[in-house]
Enzyme design. Structure first.
Site, PDB file in Angstrom:
ATOM      1  CB  SER A   1       5.965 -30.772  -2.431  1.00 36.28           C
ATOM      2  OG  SER A   1       5.094 -31.704  -1.841  1.00 36.28           O
TER       3      SER A   1
ATOM      4  CG  HIS B   1       0.162 -31.135  -1.896  1.00 36.63           C
ATOM      5  ND1 HIS B   1      -0.105 -32.480  -1.768  1.00 36.63           N
ATOM      6  CD2 HIS B   1       1.297 -31.051  -2.636  1.00 36.63           C
ATOM      7  CE1 HIS B   1       0.841 -33.185  -2.387  1.00 36.63           C
ATOM      8  NE2 HIS B   1       1.704 -32.338  -2.942  1.00 36.63           N
TER       9      HIS B   1
END
Lengths: 546, 546
Positions: free
Chosen positions: B357, B474
């Site tokens: 990410s 997340h």
């Protein structure tokens, strides 16, 4: 369509004595239980004390503990912070709810309705805060000062807080369940239970909860969200089982019957909501024919079916909803239009789109009319023998002279009665609809029944809309009334509802919007010349009311 | 996730200069226009007078007429009786809206926000009526008298009327559009326009409208309604075109690139809403690998891909939302969990589910920290030469002693600077990120950048949640922070956002719920021992804030 009307049209039911044949999942079994309860309460109230709203509960301590657990999970589901993880709590609540007895479900729903509605102290505080503010002036797009925008922001914020405070706490539960897998289906079962309770007991707080939940469900079940699915023999057994279980208009007797309805010359379409997969919320059955059918017998049992390339007519012969908990929510609104468009595209040779529909309210209307008018006629006759009968504004002979004579001369017994309406009432309410087997009676009954049926469909209204719920449904969708058919449904239910008469509504692609529009704005009902002719005699007598 | 955070994570954009290559439908073209406008306004305000909220309109009379027509259709769509036919009116309105210039759209939206909110006279009347009533007492389930139930009914009715009166008139428009085919998509475009206007001009009434519309959209876009769809090369070109257009994290350069991302060793899943068919609202790209990748280069360009039966890791390397008008609505909530479950079922040999990410906020945070702290350090140094620097509570040397020395001894130019932080700031803001090509600079920068990145991810918070929007996304979903990777994204954007560092979040199936729960309730961020070790030095210095 009004609520009651739709409830009649959309009635879902398991045929009594058959449910045990179906292999049901635990969920479906629970549903059925709720539903059977519904059927009972729709009839006479049972001997369980449900009638007087004063049930005596005798839960075992086991029951009590289970109830308290469900109550707790309900409380957690409502009061948790919105950023917390809710999946397990919501699952606990819905599974727990299913395990409750009907009495405990009722108890829980009343707690939800009464203890989780509004914080009225907070509402009053916010109202006071709101009333102390004025909407700042000068709210033009241009030239607003920063200060004015600031005041406006405050005003809008307090207005929004007030709006939120007026939303019941149970809204949180509904919203959370809606985002939870299986939650929408659960809410529909919950509402089915609520409707059962309300049918017995009109409890104001529960009525308020129901009306709120109904609003929410209407939003979530937007037609734009519903997928049109053609149901075929290749669909899963679990889906087809539901078609068998929920066919509300013309019950499906066995698998061969079901296969026929999905086979050559037939179509079946359902609306499926993505959150309730594998289960149409409403479905419609279509027969492809050479001509618009006059009787349901020929649709259900013609053998062999018309070869599809020879068909020029698509006949909608059944529409059923599967969720008792969605009563009053108009799911059918776009269904027919979408099916017509789809069929037209696939089969350009189809030029006529018609229905063969029941007339669910005809007999109820007619029998009540006959009873009241024959009573009035009797009173009139005794007070003013041989006087001018038209003086009473309530009194109306709904029969024509020749019909009256024919009825009175049927037998000596009938001749002794006060008038033709009494005779007709007597015949129509005879046991087992015996009249249907007598050619003599049929011949005498047909003219007045057909004429009065046309009048019922085209002239009897309620708040400017057709009194008959199915008529109102199709007229709203842009159909016209084409033809009424004698002895078109000889089933017990058909005779009971409409004296065996059925009606064809026709959808003309070019006129759907126009007809719907004129029906909405003026209540005008489009009808075929033939049907208007059948009606004319009534108008000539000047007795058509409304 | 907060609104701004999500807006960053979910940013959708067409790469500049590329749109013309795509064959776009009129609708998509309109969207793009709205979007480009959005991009512009997100940057510096353009020279069209948009900045001061005081646009001078110069519509031609033609424009005026078109505008009045759209305004009229909007009025009809809101004020029509609910039983009237709305399809054509709603289509007229939405088509008309698309034909309007940005200025006229703005004008229309302001009219909607200001003239179609509440009837405040009616609200005050209902408030007075409401305040004059008391909730009847004795609202127990049992023993209620008929009279009490009647009073309660009245009370609930007035409460409901008050609630309804507080709903803005424009709700009707939103509700009706939602049930209209294509209406949900239209509402999302409408909101994109609203967000563009609000980015320039914070108009209170429009802000209130936006917040109302956002609430509605959140309800309608319930995750339970969204269908998980695997996107493959067999999907329609019109759908794949949207994947190319909206990939927000790692732009797709050409068709070969796209085919790779859908081919062997890769997966792509999207959420599709039934009312917006053929266009995922959000999609996620997955690479099947032997190990958790450390750089995006190896994910995007490894050749040939890992044979799928050898893969043990599913790496989520991109998640993009396609609708600027759905900003702030958390569509990704269940997406990752559902994809993990699906992949695990299909490929039981996959044991690791991780992401690679971006860290979109790291550089912004670091540069601002370096600037302010080096300034403070300078002030401290000049006022208290050689004194105890820790007296100022605002002052913090975010560099370790050895890092400071290494930076200052890089060159004579740097040695003349006040401190290491100033040197670092100078290097990191150099043109074209020239530092990335100097092995010497990289060697000196790596230790402090990696250490500070770990601190940023694990310790920098805002309202108890991770400051970094992607981290927060997340962590909310139940992931842990596993590893940070040096020079993992050497693209311009990667260097700009995070100095080229990327992070692996890991989803452990057994811990997802627990981790999400503890993050929600206490803000606790789960991290790997390695990463905590990297952080430790900061804690020893006692400078970790918050």
């Amino acid at each position: 369509m009004n609520k009651k009307g739709l409830a009649i049209l959309m009635r879902t039911r398991m045929r009594p004595g058959e449910p045990s044949k179906l292999a049901l999942s635990p969920l479906a079994a629970n549903e059925m239980r709720a539903e059977n309860k519904g059927n009972q309460s729709a009839g006479s109230s049972m001997g369980d004390g449900g009638g007087e709203g004063n049930r005596v509960l005798s839960p075992s301590s086991n029951n009590m503990r289970a109830f308290e657990q469900v109550r707790e999970s309900m409380h957690s589901a409502i009061s948790m912070n919105k950023t917390e993880v809710l999946d397990t709590v919501l699952s606990d609540f819905s599974e727990g709810y299913f395990s409750l007895s009907p009495e405990n479900r009722r108890k829980l729903l009343l707690i939800l309705a009464k203890e989780y509605d509004l914080n009225r102290v907070q509402v009053r505080q916010l109202i006071n805060q709101y009333l102390s503010l004025e909407l700042p002036k000068g709210d033009g797009a241009q030239g607003d000062t920063v200060e004015e925008e600031g005041l406006l922001s405050t005003f809008y914020r307090i207005e929004r807080n007030l709006r939120h405070s007026l939303q019941p706490l149970y809204e949180v539960l509904f919203e959370r369940l809606n985002t939870h897998p299986g939650g929408l289906k659960f809410l529909s079962i919950l509402r089915a239970d609520i409707l059962c309770i309300l049918a017995e007991d009109n409890i104001a707080s529960l009525r308020a909860l129901d009306s709120y939940l109904k609003e929410k469900l209407s939003t979530w079940l937007s037609p734009a969200t519903l997928e049109l699915h053609q149901i075929t023999w290749d669909d899963s057994a679990s889906l087809l089982e539901k078609i068998v279980a929920y066919e509300a208009v013309h019950p499906i007797s066995n698998l061969i019957d079901l296969k026929r309805r999905l086979g050559v010359g037939r179509r079946c379409f359902g609306y499926i909501h993505p959150a309730i997969p594998g289960e149409p919320l409403i479905f419609i059955e279509v027969a492809l024919l050479k001509n618009v059918a006059q009787t349901i017998q020929e649709v259900l049992w013609d053998n062999p079916p018309t070869p599809e390339h020879e068909a020029t007519c698509a006949l909608f012969y059944s529409i059923s909803s599967t969720q008792p908990g969605l009563a009053g929510i108009n799911l059918g609104k776009f269904l027919i239009k979408r099916v017509v468009t789809l069929l037209k595209k696939d089969m350009p040779q189809i030029s006529t789109f018609a229905t063969l529909s029941p007339i669910p309210g005809f007999m109820q209307w007619l029998l009540s009319k006959l009873a009241s008018q024959s009573k009035l006629a009797e009173l009139e006759a005794s007070s003013h023998p041989s006087a001018d009968r038209s003086t009473s504004s309530f009194w109306e002979n709904i029969l024509k002279q020749e019909e009256e004579s024919a009825l009175l001369s049927l037998s000596e017994e009938f001749a002794a009665m006060n008038n033709g309406m009494e005779v007709m009432l007597h015949i129509l309410t005879s046991k087992n609809h015996d009249w249907k087997n007598s050619p003599e009676l049929l011949a005498v009954l047909k003219p007045p029944l057909m004429r009065l049926c046309a009048r019922y469909l085209l002239q009897e209204k309620k708040r400017g809309k057709a009194l008959d719920s199915v008529a109102n449904f199709h007229l709203q969708n842009g159909a016209m009334v084409q033809r009424i058919n004698w002895m078109a449904d000889r089933s017990e239910k058909g005779l009971q509802q409409s004296g065996g008469i059925m009606v064809n509504y026709v959808y003309r692609l070019g006129n759907i919007e126009e007809y719907a529009q004129s029906y909405f704005s003026t209540g005008h009902i489009h009808a075929s010349p033939d049907l208007l002719h059948q009606l004319e005699n009534v108008d000539v007598q000047g007795n058509g009311d409304e």
